[in-house]
Enzyme design. Structure first.
Site, PDB file in Angstrom:
ATOM      1  N   ARG A 139      -4.811  94.447  38.375  1.00  0.00           N
ATOM      2  CA  ARG A 139      -4.599  95.586  37.462  1.00  0.00           C
ATOM      3  C   ARG A 139      -5.157  95.253  36.094  1.00  0.00           C
ATOM      4  NH1 ARG A 139      -0.477  96.267  41.051  1.00  0.00           N
ATOM      5  NH2 ARG A 139      -0.851  98.184  42.245  1.00  0.00           N
ATOM      6  N   ASP A 198      -6.752  94.682  44.624  1.00  0.00           N
ATOM      7  CA  ASP A 198      -5.953  95.905  44.588  1.00  0.00           C
ATOM      8  C   ASP A 198      -6.894  97.070  44.297  1.00  0.00           C
ATOM      9  OD1 ASP A 198      -3.654  97.733  44.276  1.00  0.00           O
ATOM     10  OD2 ASP A 198      -2.492  95.889  44.107  1.00  0.00           O
ATOM     11  N   HIS A 223      -3.738  99.697  49.091  1.00  0.00           N
ATOM     12  CA  HIS A 223      -4.147  99.021  47.843  1.00  0.00           C
ATOM     13  C   HIS A 223      -5.581  98.496  47.932  1.00  0.00           C
ATOM     14  CE1 HIS A 223      -0.359  99.061  45.559  1.00  0.00           C
ATOM     15  NE2 HIS A 223       0.259  98.960  46.728  1.00  0.00           N
ATOM     16  N   GLU A 263       3.058  99.472  50.620  1.00  0.00           N
ATOM     17  CA  GLU A 263       2.747 100.792  50.077  1.00  0.00           C
ATOM     18  C   GLU A 263       1.443 101.366  50.626  1.00  0.00           C
ATOM     19  OE1 GLU A 263       4.928 100.428  45.762  1.00  0.00           O
ATOM     20  OE2 GLU A 263       2.912  99.606  45.921  1.00  0.00           O
ATOM     21  N   TRP A 318      10.620  92.487  49.309  1.00  0.00           N
ATOM     22  CA  TRP A 318      10.561  92.988  47.922  1.00  0.00           C
ATOM     23  C   TRP A 318      11.378  94.258  47.731  1.00  0.00           C
ATOM     24  CZ3 TRP A 318       8.147  97.522  45.974  1.00  0.00           C
ATOM     25  CH2 TRP A 318       7.452  98.284  46.911  1.00  0.00           C
ATOM     26  N   TYR A 355      11.709  91.422  39.521  1.00  0.00           N
ATOM     27  CA  TYR A 355      10.457  92.105  39.175  1.00  0.00           C
ATOM     28  C   TYR A 355      10.228  92.029  37.664  1.00  0.00           C
ATOM     29  CZ  TYR A 355       8.215  93.588  43.408  1.00  0.00           C
ATOM     30  OH  TYR A 355       7.492  93.572  44.571  1.00  0.00           O
ATOM     31  N   ASP A 395       7.779  92.954  35.920  1.00  0.00           N
ATOM     32  CA  ASP A 395       7.091  94.062  35.226  1.00  0.00           C
ATOM     33  C   ASP A 395       8.103  95.077  34.691  1.00  0.00           C
ATOM     34  OD1 ASP A 395       7.586  94.567  37.986  1.00  0.00           O
ATOM     35  OD2 ASP A 395       6.229  96.293  37.969  1.00  0.00           O
ATOM     36  N   GLU A 448       0.133  96.315  35.692  1.00  0.00           N
ATOM     37  CA  GLU A 448      -0.373  97.626  35.274  1.00  0.00           C
ATOM     38  C   GLU A 448      -0.238  97.803  33.762  1.00  0.00           C
ATOM     39  OE1 GLU A 448       1.552  97.189  37.933  1.00  0.00           O
ATOM     40  OE2 GLU A 448       1.196  98.701  39.483  1.00  0.00           O
TER      41      GLU A 448
HETATM   42  C1  ACM Z   1       5.092  95.669  45.745  1.00  0.00           C
HETATM   43  O1  ACM Z   1       5.794  95.573  44.727  1.00  0.00           O
HETATM   44  N1  ACM Z   1       4.376  96.758  45.959  1.00  0.00           N
HETATM   45  C2  ACM Z   1       5.061  94.620  46.719  1.00  0.00           C
END
Ligand code: ACM
Length: 648
Positions: A176, A205, A279, A356, A422, A447, A449, A495
């Site tokens: 990102r 990604d 991704h 995802e 996760w 996490y 972020d 991100e």
């Molecule tokens: C993730 O946070 N998409 C693994």
């Protein structure tokens, strides 16, 4: 009875003496056992470092050189390594007969009146002993220039220490936003201080492919570049065709070799991640023939514009960013990728992503429908599972094992795959039930972020993870065979992380908390003591010029409608850490410690529009001032629909 009472008294005196003698000892992660001795040892100007012949290995020479350099930089002394087996001030040796309790990474560290001894079974243990020794020295040892007038004293102590988990990871997303080789080295330098031993490198990604694959040059000629944007990632305007695609970058294979060697010298393994089949926009743009969806030639590497729809319980892609499981060209492509990745990274696992993956374009694809008929696949999850099983065969053919995000469980787990859980811990529990190895990495606890404090003040992200929640991370769920839990890791998605200063802000201090959850015995964890040690660590980080978040000093807000008062707003203020006073105002002026002190839930004075709060400790301001619009609080309590401030 009297004897018991006397014994209890003796024990309690001993334990209070323990805590007083050690008020300045602030080791993170907390060691397994620390027995304080009498007095201190002071590093002499003639300090020498000695290693025994067994530890005098090329693989360990960097540790000695780094220790020598750091001590020299801070003290100004000419710190000399000495010949193997000679007497020395700081002595490092390998146990002739292994101490079973220490395992591969444990160590015994003794400081007495005559010097410092670190003993371990393996050089990794000596390395961690050195990290602890550095935390026992005065904080000025972290200074970047010589500090005069310091007595370089170390408390006499006997420490026995070893990790709870073998997998102690931090994930860095370099897709990102790209981080240079030097920046990644700096990241490694900081993580090892807290005994992390694994860097999970999220290399690919939608926003960039970051690793040179010589047999597939377009991956980095095309896939590593997008359009520079700043602001709120995910909301950017779609780039126009004439905007230069010159933002990003990638690691050459030489860069990767350099990083792997650098990490190895610090006892860190690098786990490469190639995130597929979702991704994968950067790969699809480079090689559009890998898609299920015609017209992929108009796709572009994502520059932070919106291209996915997220809604409660699901998501879909606005453009197809997946590798097509029904496309036979995909598998030779992956064979080439994994051949080169496997050759570059010595670590036993390759991470194949799996998270995802939007299936909405697969649902429309004739090729996917034909594959489903041919293979008897009933759901899109089974289509992904079909893909993952083929990927596992490819990866295993390169002599590596597969690990993936917990979505790889859906539709049936590949036979030997390990799972990185996760979406909470349930994927990990399920995988362990099936006898698979698990690494715990749940959003709820690790996490990095996510915001560390209230959205009103933190750089905006869609969720919050406070330090005390990170500290309560427990990798082994009740009822799960602990031998299947390899350990855990914290993840930094980037991100909203545009530079290394902010990277550090997001990583620290939450990664101190996670380090303790992964290294220290569960029963050693103690939040208040962790806070004390974290504050001591902040001073060291200041000297190292490493940024960290001070969000733990800020006020938290909880709001509800008060049915006993006409459903008006009731505001509860709190702090994560003990010993802080909160002062507040509703009159738009900035509160200080002459303002009202918070003691019980607040109601809003008629017509007030802003609640301003600040924390103090011992009469001095310590937290940031938070200016909270009353309408925002009403919105949070469900009283008012729209917030007036642009918060998450
Ligand atoms: C993730 O946070 N998409 C693994």
């Amino acid at each position: 009875m009297r004897k018991i009472l006397l014994l209890l008294l003796a024990i309690s005196t001993l334990s209070s003496a323990f805590s007083q003698d050690n008020t300045n000892i602030a080791i993170i992660p907390a060691p397994v056992s620390l027995i304080p001795g009498q007095g201190h040892f002071v590093l002499p100007k003639t300090t020498t470092i000695g290693i025994d012949a067994a530890a005098n290995q090329a693989s360990f020479s960097h540790t000695i050189a780094d220790l020598q350099k750091q001590l020299h930089t801070a003290t100004g002394y000419n710190i000399a390594p000495v010949k193997p087996d000679a007497a020395a001030t700081i002595r490092l040796s390998l146990n002739k007969k292994p101490e079973t309790a220490l395992g591969d990474e444990g160590y015994d560290l003794t400081v007495n009146n005559t010097g410092i001894t670190i003993k371990a079974n393996k050089t990794a243990g000596l390395f961690y002993g050195v990290q602890t020794l550095l935390q026992l020295l005065p904080k000025e040892v972290d200074s970047r220039t010589p500090v005069k007038g310091i007595e370089w004293s170390i408390p006499c102590v006997a420490i026995r220490d070893y990790p709870r988990f073998a997998w102690r990871g931090l994930m860095l997303d370099v897709s990102r936003h790209f981080f240079t080789v030097q920046e990644v080295k700096n990241f490694i330098d900081q993580m090892v201080k807290y005994k992390y031993n694994l860097l999970h490198f999220h290399l690919t990604d939608d926003e960039g492919w970051r690793i040179e694959i010589k047999s597939l040059p377009r991956l980095t000629e095309v896939g590593a570049w997008n359009v520079r944007r700043e602001g709120r990632f995910g909301t950017f305007s779609t780039p126009t065709p004439d905007e230069p695609r010159n933002y990003g970058g990638f690691y050459t294979q030489n860069d990767i070799k350099e990083l792997v060697a650098y990490a190895k010298d610090k006892f860190v393994d690098i786990l490469p991640e190639v995130d597929i089949p979702g991704h994968s926009m950067a790969a699809i743009v480079s090689y559009p023939e890998l898609s299920c969806t015609p017209g992929a030639d108009k796709y572009r590497v994502i520059s932070g514009e919106k291209f996915m729809n997220w809604y409660p319980g699901g998501f879909s892609a606005m453009v197809d960013n997946t590798l097509c499981p029904a496309n036979e060209k995909v598998y030779p492509f992956l064979d080439k990728v994994f051949t080169e990745v496997a050759a570059l990274f010595p670590f036993g696992y390759i991470h194949v992503g799996g998270d995802e993956c939007a299936k909405n374009f697969w649902e429309q694809s004739d090729a996917i429908k034909q594959l489903m008929t041919k293979e008897g696949l009933k759901t899109m999850q089974e289509v992904q599972s079909y893909f993952e099983k083929r990927v596992e065969k490819i990866v295993e053919s390169k002599g590596k094992k597969v690990i993936g995000w917990d979505e790889i469980l859906e539709g049936g787990l590949a036979p030997n795959a390990a799972v990185m859980s996760w979406r909470g811990i349930k994927g990990g529990i399920e995988a362990a039930k099936q006898g698979h190895q698990v690494v715990m990495s749940p959003t709820t606890f690790v996490y990095l972020d996510y915001m560390q404090g209230d959205a009103i003040i933190e750089p905006p992200v869609y969720a919050t993870l406070r330090l005390n929640t990170a500290y309560s991370f427990e990798p082994v769920p009740d009822g799960v065979d602990p031998s299947l839990i390899k350990g855990g890791q914290a993840n930094l998605w980037t991100e909203q992380v545009y530079n290394t200063r902010h990277l550090q802000y997001m990583v620290w201090p939450r990664s101190l908390a996670v380090a303790e959850c992964l290294w220290s015995p569960k029963e050693k964890k103690n939040w208040n003591d962790f806070v004390r040690r974290t504050e001591a660590t902040f001073q060291r980080m200041d000297l190292r010029q490493v940024k960290y978040a001070r969000s733990m000093y800020d006020v938290g807000f909880a709001v509800k409608k008060d049915p006993s008062a006409n459903d008006s707003l009731s505001i509860t203020l709190s702090t994560e850490i003990e010993g802080l006073d909160i002062y507040y105002s509703f009159d738009n002026s900035d509160p200080d410690n002459f303002y009202p002190k918070y003691s019980q839930p607040l109601t809003v004075p008629k017509d007030a529009e802003m609640l301003k709060v600040i924390t103090y400790r011992d009469g001095k301001p310590i937290g940031r001032q938070l200016n909270m619009p009353v309408n925002e609080l009403k919105h949070r309590a469900g009283i008012k629909e729209k917030p007036t401030a642009p918060v998450e």
